[in-house]
Write a protein that holds these residues in place. Structure first.
Motif, PDB file in Angstrom:
ATOM      1  N   VAL A 183     -11.788  -4.622  41.399  1.00  0.00           N
ATOM      2  CA  VAL A 183     -11.961  -3.219  41.015  1.00  0.00           C
ATOM      3  C   VAL A 183     -13.351  -2.730  41.426  1.00  0.00           C
ATOM      4  CG1 VAL A 183     -12.142  -1.605  39.069  1.00  0.00           C
ATOM      5  CG2 VAL A 183     -10.316  -3.309  39.116  1.00  0.00           C
ATOM      6  N   VAL A 184     -14.374  -3.526  41.122  1.00  0.00           N
ATOM      7  CA  VAL A 184     -15.758  -3.154  41.452  1.00  0.00           C
ATOM      8  C   VAL A 184     -15.915  -3.016  42.965  1.00  0.00           C
ATOM      9  CG1 VAL A 184     -18.171  -3.910  41.391  1.00  0.00           C
ATOM     10  CG2 VAL A 184     -16.736  -4.158  39.364  1.00  0.00           C
ATOM     11  N   GLY A 185     -15.346  -3.973  43.712  1.00  0.00           N
ATOM     12  CA  GLY A 185     -15.430  -3.933  45.171  1.00  0.00           C
ATOM     13  C   GLY A 185     -14.748  -2.714  45.767  1.00  0.00           C
ATOM     14  N   MET A 186     -13.623  -2.297  45.156  1.00  0.00           N
ATOM     15  CA  MET A 186     -12.896  -1.126  45.639  1.00  0.00           C
ATOM     16  C   MET A 186     -13.680   0.167  45.411  1.00  0.00           C
ATOM     17  SD  MET A 186      -8.975  -1.755  44.375  1.00  0.00           S
ATOM     18  CE  MET A 186      -7.846  -2.867  45.191  1.00  0.00           C
ATOM     19  N   LEU A 187     -14.388   0.228  44.288  1.00  0.00           N
ATOM     20  CA  LEU A 187     -14.997   1.495  43.888  1.00  0.00           C
ATOM     21  C   LEU A 187     -16.387   1.740  44.458  1.00  0.00           C
ATOM     22  CD1 LEU A 187     -12.571   1.710  41.907  1.00  0.00           C
ATOM     23  CD2 LEU A 187     -14.161   2.716  40.291  1.00  0.00           C
ATOM     24  N   ILE A 188     -17.227   0.701  44.496  1.00  0.00           N
ATOM     25  CA  ILE A 188     -18.601   0.937  44.947  1.00  0.00           C
ATOM     26  C   ILE A 188     -18.592   1.204  46.446  1.00  0.00           C
ATOM     27  CG2 ILE A 188     -20.889  -0.060  45.274  1.00  0.00           C
ATOM     28  CD1 ILE A 188     -20.671  -1.448  42.666  1.00  0.00           C
ATOM     29  N   GLY A 189     -18.924   2.443  46.789  1.00  0.00           N
ATOM     30  CA  GLY A 189     -18.908   2.848  48.191  1.00  0.00           C
ATOM     31  C   GLY A 189     -20.233   3.438  48.612  1.00  0.00           C
ATOM     32  N   SER A 190     -20.159   4.441  49.469  1.00  0.00           N
ATOM     33  CA  SER A 190     -21.369   5.014  50.050  1.00  0.00           C
ATOM     34  C   SER A 190     -21.838   6.284  49.346  1.00  0.00           C
ATOM     35  CB  SER A 190     -21.112   5.323  51.530  1.00  0.00           C
ATOM     36  OG  SER A 190     -20.665   4.168  52.201  1.00  0.00           O
ATOM     37  N   GLY A 191     -20.988   6.836  48.482  1.00  0.00           N
ATOM     38  CA  GLY A 191     -21.317   8.097  47.839  1.00  0.00           C
ATOM     39  C   GLY A 191     -22.593   8.060  47.025  1.00  0.00           C
ATOM     40  N   VAL A 192     -22.866   6.915  46.391  1.00  0.00           N
ATOM     41  CA  VAL A 192     -24.052   6.808  45.530  1.00  0.00           C
ATOM     42  C   VAL A 192     -25.349   6.940  46.334  1.00  0.00           C
ATOM     43  CG1 VAL A 192     -24.282   4.281  45.640  1.00  0.00           C
ATOM     44  CG2 VAL A 192     -24.987   5.522  43.563  1.00  0.00           C
ATOM     45  N   PHE A 193     -25.305   6.655  47.631  1.00  0.00           N
ATOM     46  CA  PHE A 193     -26.500   6.782  48.472  1.00  0.00           C
ATOM     47  C   PHE A 193     -26.760   8.231  48.904  1.00  0.00           C
ATOM     48  CE2 PHE A 193     -25.118   2.335  49.685  1.00  0.00           C
ATOM     49  CZ  PHE A 193     -26.130   1.699  48.983  1.00  0.00           C
ATOM     50  N   PHE A 194     -25.679   9.031  49.000  1.00  0.00           N
ATOM     51  CA  PHE A 194     -25.819  10.349  49.627  1.00  0.00           C
ATOM     52  C   PHE A 194     -25.467  11.526  48.712  1.00  0.00           C
ATOM     53  CE2 PHE A 194     -24.994   7.199  52.894  1.00  0.00           C
ATOM     54  CZ  PHE A 194     -26.009   7.457  53.806  1.00  0.00           C
ATOM     55  N   LYS A 195     -24.560  11.334  47.744  1.00  0.00           N
ATOM     56  CA  LYS A 195     -24.099  12.451  46.929  1.00  0.00           C
ATOM     57  C   LYS A 195     -25.144  13.027  45.962  1.00  0.00           C
ATOM     58  CE  LYS A 195     -20.133  13.905  48.262  1.00  0.00           C
ATOM     59  NZ  LYS A 195     -19.981  15.325  48.662  1.00  0.00           N
ATOM     60  N   PRO A 196     -26.211  12.287  45.583  1.00  0.00           N
ATOM     61  CA  PRO A 196     -27.231  12.934  44.742  1.00  0.00           C
ATOM     62  C   PRO A 196     -27.765  14.244  45.326  1.00  0.00           C
ATOM     63  CG  PRO A 196     -27.579  10.580  44.719  1.00  0.00           C
ATOM     64  CD  PRO A 196     -26.465  10.831  45.713  1.00  0.00           C
ATOM     65  N   GLN A 197     -27.796  14.351  46.649  1.00  0.00           N
ATOM     66  CA  GLN A 197     -28.265  15.601  47.265  1.00  0.00           C
ATOM     67  C   GLN A 197     -27.375  16.776  46.850  1.00  0.00           C
ATOM     68  OE1 GLN A 197     -26.593  17.346  50.086  1.00  0.00           O
ATOM     69  NE2 GLN A 197     -28.159  18.938  50.043  1.00  0.00           N
ATOM     70  N   ALA A 198     -26.050  16.613  46.964  1.00  0.00           N
ATOM     71  CA  ALA A 198     -25.123  17.688  46.595  1.00  0.00           C
ATOM     72  C   ALA A 198     -25.182  17.967  45.098  1.00  0.00           C
ATOM     73  CB  ALA A 198     -23.702  17.307  47.002  1.00  0.00           C
ATOM     74  N   ILE A 199     -25.354  16.899  44.309  1.00  0.00           N
ATOM     75  CA  ILE A 199     -25.395  17.044  42.848  1.00  0.00           C
ATOM     76  C   ILE A 199     -26.606  17.863  42.414  1.00  0.00           C
ATOM     77  CG2 ILE A 199     -25.773  15.755  40.694  1.00  0.00           C
ATOM     78  CD1 ILE A 199     -23.977  13.538  41.941  1.00  0.00           C
ATOM     79  N   TYR A 200     -27.777  17.461  42.884  1.00  0.00           N
ATOM     80  CA  TYR A 200     -28.999  18.137  42.424  1.00  0.00           C
ATOM     81  C   TYR A 200     -29.200  19.493  43.092  1.00  0.00           C
ATOM     82  CZ  TYR A 200     -29.780  13.681  40.180  1.00  0.00           C
ATOM     83  OH  TYR A 200     -29.624  12.570  39.395  1.00  0.00           O
ATOM     84  N   GLU A 201     -28.549  19.702  44.227  1.00  0.00           N
ATOM     85  CA  GLU A 201     -28.541  21.036  44.823  1.00  0.00           C
ATOM     86  C   GLU A 201     -27.697  21.972  43.952  1.00  0.00           C
ATOM     87  OE1 GLU A 201     -28.166  22.690  49.324  1.00  0.00           O
ATOM     88  OE2 GLU A 201     -26.398  21.617  48.575  1.00  0.00           O
ATOM     89  N   SER A 202     -26.564  21.446  43.445  1.00  0.00           N
ATOM     90  CA  SER A 202     -25.682  22.256  42.592  1.00  0.00           C
ATOM     91  C   SER A 202     -26.349  22.624  41.270  1.00  0.00           C
ATOM     92  CB  SER A 202     -24.384  21.494  42.304  1.00  0.00           C
ATOM     93  OG  SER A 202     -23.713  21.176  43.496  1.00  0.00           O
ATOM     94  N   THR A 203     -27.213  21.711  40.760  1.00  0.00           N
ATOM     95  CA  THR A 203     -27.875  21.972  39.471  1.00  0.00           C
ATOM     96  C   THR A 203     -29.216  22.686  39.647  1.00  0.00           C
ATOM     97  OG1 THR A 203     -29.017  19.824  39.465  1.00  0.00           O
ATOM     98  CG2 THR A 203     -26.826  19.893  38.462  1.00  0.00           C
ATOM     99  N   ASN A 204     -29.514  23.109  40.881  1.00  0.00           N
ATOM    100  CA  ASN A 204     -30.803  23.753  41.186  1.00  0.00           C
ATOM    101  C   ASN A 204     -31.981  22.874  40.764  1.00  0.00           C
ATOM    102  OD1 ASN A 204     -29.878  26.104  42.418  1.00  0.00           O
ATOM    103  ND2 ASN A 204     -29.533  27.108  40.449  1.00  0.00           N
ATOM    104  N   GLY A 205     -31.828  21.566  41.023  1.00  0.00           N
ATOM    105  CA  GLY A 205     -32.926  20.637  40.730  1.00  0.00           C
ATOM    106  C   GLY A 205     -32.958  20.134  39.306  1.00  0.00           C
ATOM    107  N   GLY A 206     -31.948  20.483  38.498  1.00  0.00           N
ATOM    108  CA  GLY A 206     -31.885  19.981  37.120  1.00  0.00           C
ATOM    109  C   GLY A 206     -31.329  18.569  37.087  1.00  0.00           C
ATOM    110  N   ALA A 207     -32.071  17.630  36.467  1.00  0.00           N
ATOM    111  CA  ALA A 207     -31.667  16.219  36.481  1.00  0.00           C
ATOM    112  C   ALA A 207     -30.591  15.907  35.449  1.00  0.00           C
ATOM    113  CB  ALA A 207     -32.889  15.335  36.252  1.00  0.00           C
ATOM    114  N   GLY A 208     -30.636  16.588  34.280  1.00  0.00           N
ATOM    115  CA  GLY A 208     -29.779  16.224  33.155  1.00  0.00           C
ATOM    116  C   GLY A 208     -28.304  16.290  33.467  1.00  0.00           C
TER     117      GLY A 208
END
Length: 451
Positions: A22-47
């Motif tokens: 299960v762990v092998g199936m799920l851990i992919g590449s998104g964790v390296f790159f998706k923080p950009q889209a996340i924090y852009e959506s929150t206008n720099g808000g971390a919470g």
């Protein structure tokens, strides 16, 4: 039919083996790159960004627990196509395969090709954007060629890349906490100024669910487990919870080193963090690990994706079925794989990682939500169906999964209307294709009966 297939599977998987799968199936590449889209959506808000990894993980747990009831009962090749056809009929089954072959897998493949290329361009200090497109196309073609050599070769790439993706994660977490500056108010601000909360929540969930994607395949483990009723829910909850914990911890480590506002401005946040922690030379080593990780994820999608047009071709349910039903000398559905690769190359010309991944996740979650509803429908329509595993806390868990899916689909339609409409148009374009194929089959059957 499912019983016969189950007899062919050796029931050798215990809880620990299932957990690691299960762990092998799920851990992919998104964790390296998706923080950009996340924090852009929150206008720099971390919470809200950190909460998104938790909420996305909980939705994924509910999704995995729910879908596993169907995938452990309907043990036939075809995955989501077969599940939805069993529940809703042939037309929905066709649309599922069409959407996966024409949109979901090519779009994800293209998105991964683009982030691979962006990381490579950064590593090599290339200046022109044209290199991103050229490298993205090049890596897609290379992986397609490598996979034509056989599944064993592709599986070897997966093993190496799995190890390589864990190394950058571990190093960033360890040194992020040692060298970074942990803050007690890491959850503030929840979002930046002038943030539309509905839009922000929708976009951060779409981003995190890209990183969690892969849970749909977990239920297929049931046929190889010693005691699926007992161990499958533990493997799903334990495995996804572990991945969720890893994702949250590494994002906290990111924030100990670089503020959310800075991560929102770069395409590869993990590389930015690595450069702060290890300097330019150290960051290059981390970048190589990330590249290998993305290469492996891309390989996985192309390796499995080509089998969907193949399965549809074998059933005569896709244009040029005879072509797609062929295997090469190495037992690889080469024509199906090149269909995926060819479409991925076309999609990669956009150069837009977040656009493509959001488009794919929105569309696939329409069908995932139908699957969750299908669990309740099957309980009513086929109460005596053999179920080696039943979703716990029924109907609470399926309802949570359905609510999560409906929110993702509806909110995306509201906040990314053009993207959503494009996904629906490409998917529904399969309906006239289905009708043409269906009519041809009917005419052929009439001719055969007359003869």
């Amino acid at each position: 039919m499912s019983n016969n297939n189950q007899k062919g599977l050796r029931k050798t998987l215990g809880l620990s083996a299932a957990l690691s799968t299960v762990v092998g199936m799920l851990i992919g590449s998104g964790v390296f790159f998706k923080p950009q889209a996340i924090y852009e959506s929150t206008n720099g808000g971390a919470g809200l960004g950190l909460l998104a990894w938790l909420i996305g993980g909980l939705i994924t747990i509910a999704a995995g627990l729910t879908a596993a009831e169907i995938s452990s009962s309907i043990v036939k090749p075809g995955g989501l196509i077969v599940y939805l056809e069993e529940i809703y009929g042939e037309k929905v089954g066709f649309l599922t395969g069409w959407m996966q072959s024409i949109l979901f897998i090519p779009a994800i493949t293209a998105a991964l090709g683009i982030i691979f290329a962006q990381e490579a361009v950064s590593l090599l200090s290339l200046q022109s954007d044209i290199y991103v497109i050229l490298i993205a196309i090049g890596v897609i073609v290379l992986i397609a060629l490598l996979n034509s050599l056989g599944a064993k070769f592709g599986g070897g790439i997966q093993t190496v890349s799995t190890i390589c993706k864990l190394i950058p994660l571990a190093l960033i977490v360890i040194f992020g906490f040692i060298k970074g500056e942990p803050s007690t108010d890491i959850m503030t601000p929840l979002v930046g100024e002038n943030t539309n909360m509905v839009s922000a929540i929708s976009q951060v969930l779409i981003a995190t669910l890209f990183a969690y994607d892969g849970w749909i395949y977990v239920g297929a483990l049931a046929g190889e487990m010693k005691d699926p009723a007992k161990h499958l829910p533990k493997a799903i909850v334990g495995g996804i919870s572990l991945v969720m914990g890893v994702y949250i911890i590494i994002n906290v480590a990111y924030l100990c080193v670089v503020p959310a506002s800075e991560m929102a401005a770069v395409s590869a946040p993990a590389t930015l963090v690595a450069s702060k922690l290890f300097g330019e030379s150290g960051a290059k080593v981390i970048s190589v690990g990330i590249l290998i990780s993305v290469f492996g994820t891309l390989n996985g999608f192309l390796m499995t994706g080509g089998r969907i047009p193949y399965i549809m071709g074998c059933d005569g349910r896709i244009p040029f079925s005879k072509t797609f039903a062929k295997l090469n000398n190495n037992g690889v559905p080469l024509n199906g794989m090149w269909l995926i690769a060819g479409l991925a190359i076309i999609y990669s010309l956009s150069g837009q990682f977040n656009f493509l991944s959001d488009l794919a996740i929105f569309t696939i979650w329409i069908f995932y939500t139908m699957l969750f509803v299908g669990v309740i429908k099957l309980r009513k329509d086929k109460p005596n169906m053999k179920r080696s595993y039943k979703v716990p806390l029924y109907p609470v868990i399926p309802i949570i999964a359905i609510i999560g899916g409906v929110f993702i689909v509806v909110s995306t339609f509201i906040t990314q209307t053009q993207n959503a409409i494009l996904g629906l148009i490409i998917t529904l374009a399969g309906l006239p294709i289905y009708n043409i194929i269906k009519n041809k089959k009917i005419k052929q059957e009439i001719q055969n009966n007359v003869a």
